[in-house]
Design a protein around this motif. Structure first.
Motif, PDB file in Angstrom:
ATOM      1  N   ASP A 246      -7.007  28.254 -17.574  1.00  0.00           N
ATOM      2  CA  ASP A 246      -5.633  28.577 -17.937  1.00  0.00           C
ATOM      3  C   ASP A 246      -4.686  27.420 -17.657  1.00  0.00           C
ATOM      4  N   ASP A 247      -5.215  26.310 -17.163  1.00  0.00           N
ATOM      5  CA  ASP A 247      -4.396  25.129 -16.869  1.00  0.00           C
ATOM      6  C   ASP A 247      -3.969  24.489 -18.190  1.00  0.00           C
ATOM      7  N   LEU A 248      -2.655  24.460 -18.439  1.00  0.00           N
ATOM      8  CA  LEU A 248      -2.153  23.966 -19.726  1.00  0.00           C
ATOM      9  C   LEU A 248      -2.429  22.475 -19.916  1.00  0.00           C
ATOM     10  N   GLU A 249      -2.244  21.684 -18.856  1.00  0.00           N
ATOM     11  CA  GLU A 249      -2.490  20.247 -18.970  1.00  0.00           C
ATOM     12  C   GLU A 249      -3.980  19.968 -19.228  1.00  0.00           C
ATOM     13  N   LEU A 250      -4.819  20.696 -18.516  1.00  0.00           N
ATOM     14  CA  LEU A 250      -6.256  20.512 -18.704  1.00  0.00           C
ATOM     15  C   LEU A 250      -6.670  20.953 -20.107  1.00  0.00           C
ATOM     16  N   ARG A 251      -6.090  22.059 -20.590  1.00  0.00           N
ATOM     17  CA  ARG A 251      -6.412  22.529 -21.941  1.00  0.00           C
ATOM     18  C   ARG A 251      -5.996  21.502 -22.992  1.00  0.00           C
ATOM     19  N   ASP A 252      -4.850  20.855 -22.764  1.00  0.00           N
ATOM     20  CA  ASP A 252      -4.408  19.826 -23.703  1.00  0.00           C
ATOM     21  C   ASP A 252      -5.386  18.664 -23.726  1.00  0.00           C
ATOM     22  N   ARG A 253      -5.867  18.248 -22.556  1.00  0.00           N
ATOM     23  CA  ARG A 253      -6.876  17.180 -22.480  1.00  0.00           C
ATOM     24  C   ARG A 253      -8.170  17.595 -23.174  1.00  0.00           C
ATOM     25  N   LEU A 254      -8.549  18.843 -22.966  1.00  0.00           N
ATOM     26  CA  LEU A 254      -9.788  19.335 -23.565  1.00  0.00           C
ATOM     27  C   LEU A 254      -9.687  19.403 -25.081  1.00  0.00           C
ATOM     28  N   PHE A 255      -8.519  19.819 -25.593  1.00  0.00           N
ATOM     29  CA  PHE A 255      -8.342  19.859 -27.041  1.00  0.00           C
ATOM     30  C   PHE A 255      -8.436  18.449 -27.637  1.00  0.00           C
TER      31      PHE A 255
END
Length: 442
Positions: free
Chosen positions: A374-383
């Protein structure tokens, strides 16, 4: 004494020491670079190896031309037909083209090989920032085993081939046997280089997957710990406790589990993106360096497999062409030659397939992390990394004509079968026409 020598040889603490077997073939000019193991630790092109490569190639050309002038060839020692003459000429032409391509790319595009090693050094430096270190000793042992295996394989093959010729009362001249042996040796050396460079990429893709798997395990453990809080039901408590016990009882294999990766996953994902980008550049450079040499090697391997099959069938369908004492040697000689080229194709295909397979694991792990974080910054990196993985896929081709993966084995098998049937039909038509002409003359 022997134990101390082995310990000294098998030790490797950096990429330079792990590439020692690759530098040995610089003596024949097919790896025109040298590794400076002093304080600067740099990769340099080698003038000596460049000159050795030219001498090696001129020696092969001299033997090749001399064998043509003498009118000698290995197949010509056994029997002569129109098809065997055509195949002998075809194999000679493809052989000289393949050797010219191998030496041309080894000597005049040697900077590509140097850049592959330099980019691997940069990747290893990024791994060090993440607190991880590659198992260089394992890479060194892999290179040693492959090099020793190929040396033994070629020594046995050439010695058995020469013994079979002698046993069949055939005494090939020096230049004829050198023109026969040198392409086999040089093909093995080029394939050895391909195996070493692709293994460098494989090991680093595995490290990337280890980092991603460590991040995934950290999020699974975090989510499991949250589910074990008193606010959840006893059923969830038992289920999550069982999940944790399974993770403890079956731990994942790790090169290293570092606090940097788990404490700062955003930074780790940024570095993973940089590493993956560099590894894709390395694989692209590997393809550019090996694409035409491998095309020549696969082409000549296909022709040898095809004509070796035909020679064996020709002798079986018309045994009168061979003397009784030469038949066993004939079948053994062309059978082991066919097996030799099959092994070469198998090594090329497996090296490229394993590299592609290791690179493809990352996408699955990235999307597993996306599903649970649910970490938004991590999700952005993953995308971003997911887009990079979809647009920069690793692949190896032979000059863009066909892919170097396991489908190539099926393609070669089908093509060889088709052309073998054509050759047999051509032979039958030729014999029928000859019999008709003989009847008419009577």
């Amino acid at each position: 004494m022997v134990l101390k020598l082995w310990v000294g040889i098998s030790q490797a603490d950096n990429v330079f020491q792990s590439l020692r077997p690759l530098t040995y073939i610089s003596l024949v000019g097919l790896a025109p670079f040298r590794l400076n193991l002093n304080a600067d630790k740099e990769v340099h092109t080698s003038t000596y190896s460049f000159i050795a490569g030219i001498v090696h190639y001129l020696f092969f050309v001299g033997c090749f031309i001399s064998s043509i002038r003498e009118g000698d060839s290995i197949i010509g020692y056994f029997f002569q037909t129109n098809i065997t003459k055509l195949s002998d000429s075809t194999l000679r032409l493809t052989g000289i083209i393949a050797m010219s391509t191998i030496f041309g790319f080894a000597m005049f595009r040697r900077q590509k090989l140097v850049s592959i090693i330099q980019n691997n050094i940069v990747v290893d430096e990024i791994f060090v920032r993440l607190g991880m270190k590659l198992d260089y000793r394992r890479i060194l042992l892999f290179s040693f085993l492959i090099s020793m295996g190929m040396v033994i394989f070629n020594v046995i093959y050439l010695c058995v081939s020469f013994s079979l010729l002698i046993s069949a009362t055939i005494s090939p001249s020096f230049v004829t046997f050198m023109a026969f042996a040198l392409p086999h040796i040089n093909i093995c050396l080029m394939v050895f280089k391909f195996l070493c460079t692709t293994h460098l990429a494989q090991s680093r893709f595995s490290m990337v997957n280890e980092i991603l798997q460590d991040i995934l395990d950290a999020h699974i453990e975090q989510n499991a710990a949250l589910e074990l809080s008193p606010m959840h039901s006893a059923v969830n408590h038992q289920r999550c406790a069982h999940r944790l016990r399974n993770m403890i009882s079956t731990p994942m294999q790790r090169y290293s589990v570092t606090s940097i990766i788990r404490q700062n996953p955003d930074y780790a994902m940024k570095q993973v993106s940089n590493i993956h980008n560099l590894l894709c550049d390395i694989c692209q450079t590997i393809e550019e360096y090996f694409t035409y040499p491998l095309l020549g090697i696969i082409a000549i391997s296909f022709l040898f497999i095809l004509f070796d099959d035909f020679y064996i069938l020709e002798a079986m369908m018309n045994p009168k062409r061979l003397d009784y004492f030469e038949a066993d040697e004939f079948f053994a000689f062309f059978l082991i030659q066919m097996i030799w080229y099959i092994v070469i194709i198998f090594l090329i295909v497996e090296a490229s397939s394993k590299t592609i397979r290791h690179s493809s694991y990352s996408a699955a792990i990235v999307h597993k992390i996306l599903n649970i974080t649910d970490d938004l910054e991590l999700r952005d990196r993953l995308f971003r990394l997911s887009l990079q993985l979809s647009h920069r896929k690793v692949s190896f081709t032979a000059a863009g004509l066909f892919r170097l993966d396991r489908t190539l084995i099926f393609t070669i098998t089908g093509a060889a079968t088709c052309y073998l049937i054509i050759l047999i039909q051509f032979r039958s038509m030729h014999e029928t026409q000859s019999a008709t002409n003989a009847t008419n003359n009577m």
